[in-house]
Design an enzyme around this catalytic site. Sequence first.
Site, PDB file in Angstrom:
ATOM      1  N   GLU A 202      26.492  23.976   7.908  1.00 35.98           N
ATOM      2  CA  GLU A 202      26.965  24.180   6.528  1.00 35.98           C
ATOM      3  C   GLU A 202      27.680  25.520   6.484  1.00 35.98           C
ATOM      4  O   GLU A 202      27.300  26.468   7.176  1.00 35.98           O
ATOM      5  CB  GLU A 202      25.786  24.190   5.556  1.00 35.98           C
ATOM      6  CG  GLU A 202      26.225  24.519   4.127  1.00 35.98           C
ATOM      7  CD  GLU A 202      25.159  24.259   3.074  1.00 35.98           C
ATOM      8  OE1 GLU A 202      23.971  24.290   3.418  1.00 35.98           O
ATOM      9  OE2 GLU A 202      25.544  24.027   1.917  1.00 35.98           O
TER      10      GLU A 202
ATOM     11  N   ASN B 178      22.959  15.031  -1.154  1.00 33.01           N
ATOM     12  CA  ASN B 178      22.171  15.984  -0.346  1.00 33.01           C
ATOM     13  C   ASN B 178      20.761  16.067  -0.922  1.00 33.01           C
ATOM     14  O   ASN B 178      19.979  15.149  -0.733  1.00 33.01           O
ATOM     15  CB  ASN B 178      22.882  17.339  -0.320  1.00 33.01           C
ATOM     16  CG  ASN B 178      22.068  18.418   0.345  1.00 33.01           C
ATOM     17  OD1 ASN B 178      21.496  18.174   1.412  1.00 33.01           O
ATOM     18  ND2 ASN B 178      21.959  19.574  -0.259  1.00 33.01           N
ATOM     19  N   GLU B 179      20.479  17.136  -1.627  1.00 30.16           N
ATOM     20  CA  GLU B 179      19.122  17.273  -2.195  1.00 30.16           C
ATOM     21  C   GLU B 179      19.147  16.799  -3.633  1.00 30.16           C
ATOM     22  O   GLU B 179      19.048  17.597  -4.554  1.00 30.16           O
ATOM     23  CB  GLU B 179      18.675  18.732  -2.110  1.00 30.16           C
ATOM     24  CG  GLU B 179      18.263  19.143  -0.734  1.00 30.16           C
ATOM     25  CD  GLU B 179      17.760  20.577  -0.671  1.00 30.16           C
ATOM     26  OE1 GLU B 179      17.948  21.336  -1.633  1.00 30.16           O
ATOM     27  OE2 GLU B 179      17.191  20.934   0.370  1.00 30.16           O
TER      28      GLU B 179
ATOM     29  N   CYS C 183      24.103  22.100   0.089  1.00 32.40           N
ATOM     30  CA  CYS C 183      24.509  22.249  -1.308  1.00 32.40           C
ATOM     31  C   CYS C 183      26.020  22.283  -1.485  1.00 32.40           C
ATOM     32  O   CYS C 183      26.512  21.942  -2.561  1.00 32.40           O
ATOM     33  CB  CYS C 183      23.885  23.516  -1.880  1.00 32.40           C
ATOM     34  SG  CYS C 183      22.097  23.399  -2.026  1.00 32.40           S
TER      35      CYS C 183
END
Length: 645
Positions: free
Chosen positions: A44, A364-365, A233
């Site tokens: 990332e 993602n989350e 993120c």
Amino acid sequence: MKYSGVLILLILVHSALWAQKTFTVDASKVGTEIQPDMYGVFFEDINFGADGGLYAELIKNRSFEFDQPFVGWTPFGDVKVMDEEPCFDRNPHYVRLNEKGLRRGTGLENVGFTGIGFKQNNTYRFSFYARSIDGAEKKFRIELISDNNTIGKENLLVSGSDWKKYECTVKAGETALKGKIRLVLETSGEVDLDHISMFPTETWKNRENGLRKDLVEALYDLNPGVFRFPGGCIIEGNTLETRYQWKNSVGPVENRPLNENRWNYTFKHRFFPDYYQTYGLGFYEFFLLSEDLGAEPLPVVSCGLACQYESTECVAVGDLQPYIDDAVDLIEFANGPADSKWGKVRAEMGHPEPFHLKYIAIGNEQWGEGYVERLIPFMEAIQKKYPEIKIIGTAGPAPDGENFDYLWPKMKELKVDLVDEHYYRSPEWFLENAERYDSYDRNGPKVFAGEYAAHPKSRDNNVAGAIAEAAFMTGLERNADVVHLATYAPLFAHFDAWQWKPDMIWFDNLNVVRTPNYYVHQMYAQNVGTNVLSITSDGDIISGKDGLYASSCIDANTLEIIVKVVNASAEIQTIDISLQGLKGTIQDNQVLVSCLHSNVPEAVNTLEAPNNIIPTNTFINTNKNNFQLKALGNAFYICKLKIQP
Ligand code: AHR
């Protein structure tokens, strides 16, 4: 007398506690299959991992597109930012230099990302796009600067009133950790400049628009099986507008529009208003890197929810089509024929052959019903067009709790192929949870441990954290029928520009530091095996008693048996390892033992001592089908032996 009696008693109790152990490996039954791509990396752009890190561009804000267009630059003389008749429509800003013959001169300096690293005698490929306003020839001086001394110099001549690319190579006469570059317009008149760029000539595979060689080498040495990208993120964005849009990251690099980096102001105490994403390291480069590393590419795409920690912004389910198209088109970009719409973009970038994408992660989350209802139409569209692609859903940002408990059953219901679990927890948590997957449903989706790292209180990449991860990973290996993929996170951090720690690999402008956590993951990734073997002590799995953890596997292709042992206690423990059911003898009666260890749990690798904690190799002799391991405290061992049929 009284006291010495107590002492003797204490010694006896102590020795009984730490009595010699026997671990029994059952080689007669080849167990569950281990995914060859099980251990990988997750990249990332956090901690200046891409721009200023892996992406070898040395100039910050090369296209003057940052919100403050001179960030990174010090202009001198008459230099202004323009956007009329730009060179690149999606990056329209450029600078106009007007040299009027005054003594101060006209030009610009750039400080790179926390300075520019130069290595003595290395060469640097400098380039810009330019037009001379009156068309007449104009001379530029390009200088590499260290401590205000010129350590490299070249000239570039610009002529003609159309935008053209100009380049030259500049050699550094000295090494500098925090150098800068200076451009001086030496001829009177006006010149426009855009996309001012400089790369080391020596990049990974010497590609232009390339990657930092030393950092890719660190990845290569890990032998990763899977490569997850580009976040994290950043795929969600703080707002939907600033989410990662892969289509902006392909095609000519000069015209990839700039995006903010979501990590620029996330942590007030690590504030980086100058953190942007140029997408110079974009999806094409990610796929190419996966291929270079021999790792399965695993892209993550936005599901139409901005980062749920930062925002409630979302796309209505009925309006998701452009997002779904992005996911489906991405598969075509990776795998489609060279004459398909997106396959053609790939082919034109230099890769007509497909990238053989197998996985895609949606979101993602994420958490809540909002995620589930958005995931469904993505799955339908992908499964309709590409039924062979494995779809990864998420279990939210934590390994337990309300979101996790809600999402896992939903992921089962939807029959996603894998569920992405994230855990940033203390070393103690990792030690206590090595049996986490022993009780998982064997018939549900598989687990992708997509982001995890042991976080000691100090947040250092220390031995205690690394050993806890090694212990936990014995549980991943033992449960390889459930856990199919595992990637530590985050991957990279710049010593002078990090937002989050711990991280697997640290670097500055010239140096790389591989952490103890790196070596643990490398030891796993270099010793994957093909099938699990049972390893027990007194009939039980070895998972925490006296601080010991173990797993075992066989590589059925090479006929190697690999035993992984972790001693997370501080004591030396003697372990007899007995191999039962061997179909042959042990080659040379020897076991190759690799060990990562320190007596100091807080020990770390640093710029000054990058090899403070590294694995060491020795051989120990076997006695028939047994060998003895004197396991030091805070240590992770890999014992490897070859069977002679
Ligand atoms: O790895 C750092 C961040 O941790 C990732 O971006 C996110 O997925 C998680 O919260």
